[in-house]
Scaffold this motif. Sequence first.
Motif, PDB file in Angstrom:
ATOM      1  N   LYS A 165      13.233  -7.689  30.059  1.00  0.00           N
ATOM      2  CA  LYS A 165      12.514  -8.985  30.550  1.00  0.00           C
ATOM      3  C   LYS A 165      11.273  -8.681  30.750  1.00  0.00           C
ATOM      4  O   LYS A 165      10.801  -7.762  31.323  1.00  0.00           O
ATOM      5  N   ILE A 166      10.272  -9.823  30.497  1.00  0.00           N
ATOM      6  CA  ILE A 166       9.075  -9.380  30.754  1.00  0.00           C
ATOM      7  C   ILE A 166       8.518 -10.601  31.367  1.00  0.00           C
ATOM      8  O   ILE A 166       9.009 -11.968  31.278  1.00  0.00           O
ATOM      9  N   ARG A 167       7.289 -10.645  31.967  1.00  0.00           N
ATOM     10  CA  ARG A 167       6.760 -11.855  32.795  1.00  0.00           C
ATOM     11  C   ARG A 167       5.035 -11.790  32.458  1.00  0.00           C
ATOM     12  O   ARG A 167       4.576 -10.656  32.347  1.00  0.00           O
ATOM     13  N   LEU A 168       4.424 -12.860  32.585  1.00  0.00           N
ATOM     14  CA  LEU A 168       3.030 -13.061  32.570  1.00  0.00           C
ATOM     15  C   LEU A 168       2.433 -12.366  33.768  1.00  0.00           C
ATOM     16  O   LEU A 168       2.834 -12.521  34.743  1.00  0.00           O
ATOM     17  N   LYS A 224       0.835  -1.370   0.080  1.00  0.00           N
ATOM     18  CA  LYS A 224      -0.006  -0.071  -0.154  1.00  0.00           C
ATOM     19  C   LYS A 224       0.862   1.359  -0.007  1.00  0.00           C
ATOM     20  O   LYS A 224       0.698   2.258  -0.727  1.00  0.00           O
ATOM     21  N   LYS A 225       1.868   1.187   0.724  1.00  0.00           N
ATOM     22  CA  LYS A 225       2.712   2.421   1.133  1.00  0.00           C
ATOM     23  C   LYS A 225       3.981   2.596   0.316  1.00  0.00           C
ATOM     24  O   LYS A 225       4.770   3.564   0.217  1.00  0.00           O
ATOM     25  N   ASN A 226       4.248   1.272  -0.343  1.00  0.00           N
ATOM     26  CA  ASN A 226       5.782   1.000  -0.941  1.00  0.00           C
ATOM     27  C   ASN A 226       6.744   1.573  -0.159  1.00  0.00           C
ATOM     28  O   ASN A 226       7.795   2.174  -0.561  1.00  0.00           O
ATOM     29  N   ILE A 227       6.724   1.120   1.007  1.00  0.00           N
ATOM     30  CA  ILE A 227       7.854   1.361   2.071  1.00  0.00           C
ATOM     31  C   ILE A 227       8.610   0.079   2.135  1.00  0.00           C
ATOM     32  O   ILE A 227       7.973  -1.024   2.543  1.00  0.00           O
ATOM     33  N   PRO A 228       9.864   0.176   2.013  1.00  0.00           N
ATOM     34  CA  PRO A 228      10.735  -0.916   2.344  1.00  0.00           C
ATOM     35  C   PRO A 228      10.817  -1.209   3.891  1.00  0.00           C
ATOM     36  O   PRO A 228      11.143  -0.563   4.488  1.00  0.00           O
ATOM     37  N   LEU A 229      10.371  -2.487   4.169  1.00  0.00           N
ATOM     38  CA  LEU A 229      10.201  -2.700   5.607  1.00  0.00           C
ATOM     39  C   LEU A 229      11.055  -4.356   5.701  1.00  0.00           C
ATOM     40  O   LEU A 229      10.237  -5.067   5.141  1.00  0.00           O
ATOM     41  N   GLU A 230      12.090  -4.137   6.387  1.00  0.00           N
ATOM     42  CA  GLU A 230      12.698  -5.552   6.582  1.00  0.00           C
ATOM     43  C   GLU A 230      12.245  -6.089   7.745  1.00  0.00           C
ATOM     44  O   GLU A 230      12.452  -5.583   8.916  1.00  0.00           O
ATOM     45  N   LEU A 231      11.851  -7.273   7.982  1.00  0.00           N
ATOM     46  CA  LEU A 231      11.458  -8.202   9.115  1.00  0.00           C
ATOM     47  C   LEU A 231      12.223  -9.410   9.228  1.00  0.00           C
ATOM     48  O   LEU A 231      12.487  -9.933   8.160  1.00  0.00           O
ATOM     49  N   SER A 232      12.698  -9.829  10.347  1.00  0.00           N
ATOM     50  CA  SER A 232      13.269 -10.918  10.584  1.00  0.00           C
ATOM     51  C   SER A 232      12.420 -12.205  10.177  1.00  0.00           C
ATOM     52  O   SER A 232      11.207 -12.149  10.543  1.00  0.00           O
ATOM     53  N   GLU A 233      12.978 -13.127   9.597  1.00  0.00           N
ATOM     54  CA  GLU A 233      12.199 -14.183   9.448  1.00  0.00           C
ATOM     55  C   GLU A 233      12.115 -15.186  10.835  1.00  0.00           C
ATOM     56  O   GLU A 233      11.261 -16.402  10.633  1.00  0.00           O
ATOM     57  N   ASP A 234      12.863 -14.907  11.680  1.00  0.00           N
ATOM     58  CA  ASP A 234      12.685 -15.721  12.767  1.00  0.00           C
ATOM     59  C   ASP A 234      11.349 -15.118  13.887  1.00  0.00           C
ATOM     60  O   ASP A 234      11.576 -15.637  14.966  1.00  0.00           O
ATOM     61  N   ILE A 279      13.705 -10.879  26.182  1.00  0.00           N
ATOM     62  CA  ILE A 279      13.282 -10.173  24.927  1.00  0.00           C
ATOM     63  C   ILE A 279      14.199 -10.525  23.892  1.00  0.00           C
ATOM     64  O   ILE A 279      15.360  -9.722  24.128  1.00  0.00           O
ATOM     65  N   ASP A 280      14.092 -11.251  22.890  1.00  0.00           N
ATOM     66  CA  ASP A 280      15.118 -11.373  21.852  1.00  0.00           C
ATOM     67  C   ASP A 280      14.567 -10.810  20.510  1.00  0.00           C
ATOM     68  O   ASP A 280      13.768 -10.295  20.483  1.00  0.00           O
ATOM     69  N   HIS A 281      15.330 -11.059  19.514  1.00  0.00           N
ATOM     70  CA  HIS A 281      14.923 -10.302  18.181  1.00  0.00           C
ATOM     71  C   HIS A 281      13.804 -11.315  17.591  1.00  0.00           C
ATOM     72  O   HIS A 281      13.070 -10.689  16.472  1.00  0.00           O
ATOM     73  N   THR A 282      13.324 -12.377  18.357  1.00  0.00           N
ATOM     74  CA  THR A 282      12.274 -13.015  17.704  1.00  0.00           C
ATOM     75  C   THR A 282      10.970 -12.603  18.195  1.00  0.00           C
ATOM     76  O   THR A 282       9.670 -12.891  17.743  1.00  0.00           O
ATOM     77  N   PHE A 283      10.997 -11.560  19.072  1.00  0.00           N
ATOM     78  CA  PHE A 283       9.869 -10.999  19.707  1.00  0.00           C
ATOM     79  C   PHE A 283       9.203  -9.878  19.149  1.00  0.00           C
ATOM     80  O   PHE A 283      10.504  -8.824  18.818  1.00  0.00           O
ATOM     81  N   TRP A 284       8.386  -9.890  18.294  1.00  0.00           N
ATOM     82  CA  TRP A 284       8.106  -8.429  17.282  1.00  0.00           C
ATOM     83  C   TRP A 284       7.882  -7.325  18.372  1.00  0.00           C
ATOM     84  O   TRP A 284       6.764  -7.568  19.278  1.00  0.00           O
ATOM     85  N   PRO A 285       8.286  -6.107  18.437  1.00  0.00           N
ATOM     86  CA  PRO A 285       8.059  -5.048  19.528  1.00  0.00           C
ATOM     87  C   PRO A 285       6.523  -4.879  19.435  1.00  0.00           C
ATOM     88  O   PRO A 285       6.184  -4.324  20.637  1.00  0.00           O
ATOM     89  N   PRO A 286       6.091  -4.550  18.404  1.00  0.00           N
ATOM     90  CA  PRO A 286       4.493  -4.311  18.709  1.00  0.00           C
ATOM     91  C   PRO A 286       3.821  -5.370  19.544  1.00  0.00           C
ATOM     92  O   PRO A 286       2.737  -5.076  20.237  1.00  0.00           O
ATOM     93  N   TYR A 287       4.059  -6.538  19.259  1.00  0.00           N
ATOM     94  CA  TYR A 287       3.522  -7.651  20.162  1.00  0.00           C
ATOM     95  C   TYR A 287       3.725  -7.454  21.507  1.00  0.00           C
ATOM     96  O   TYR A 287       2.918  -7.250  22.292  1.00  0.00           O
ATOM     97  N   VAL A 288       4.970  -7.252  21.965  1.00  0.00           N
ATOM     98  CA  VAL A 288       5.296  -6.786  23.396  1.00  0.00           C
ATOM     99  C   VAL A 288       4.672  -5.710  23.887  1.00  0.00           C
ATOM    100  O   VAL A 288       4.161  -5.468  24.997  1.00  0.00           O
TER     101      VAL A 288
END
Length: 271
Positions: free
Chosen positions: A264-267, A201-211, A237-246
Amino acid sequence: MVGCNPGEVRADRGAAGQLSEAAESELVEQCEEQFAQLEKLQNEIILCEPDICENHQEQSVNRLAATDAELKLWMSMQPSSFAANAEILLHAGKDEMLKLCSELEMVVSCCEAKRDKLRETKELEQKWLEEKKQVLLAANDHIERLRVEKEKYSQHNILLETKAKIQKMKTYQEQLMESLGDILEKHVPLPQDESIASKKKKNIPLELSEDLVSLSKILEVLMDKVMNTPHDPYVTIDHTFWPPYVEMLLRHGIAVRHQENNFKIRLETFF
């Protein structure tokens, strides 16, 4: 005297029946004298007896009084020997002793028969008692075996019920996780899908980790950490945790950040 032999008793009776002629003649004379005296007394009684009166009750009372007086007289008299001849007295004594011995033999025979009967009854009672003891022992063994089996069965049932509850909880947990995964997949799509749509939609290059992992996977990791190590429930929290989810988890109070380490986060505790 009790142990007399029957043959000896019969021999003694035969010997006792033999008296000398003098003793036998004396005994016959004494018997005739006593018989004559008895006839004399009987005649005197008949002559002294009043005529039968019309009052039968009075007559019965008089006879009763006379009989009572005669009984008292005989009770007060001392017994005397019938004959003074020693041979006659010996013969009479032997005869009485032999009669007594015969009667005692009959008593002994009855006692022995009763003793044998009691011995037989005792043996039967002892046999019955032993059988009842064996039955009681068998019943006690059966009761003990049933008690042990009941305890084992109870423990086995408790174990099976516990396993069934655990399996039921695991199945319920899997169902909840599947339902949560379906909801999150529907309403919170994977970052790859969202990034591709935004890029188109926005033609913005966005690189996301495949992990990157899904939101349901992050929640599963947080729950497993709380259950396995409740003393240390924080997840790094490592690179596999997508920041918007956190960020979404933190803003909605589902997760809590560590006070000293922001990575670090906990439930959140819901109880």
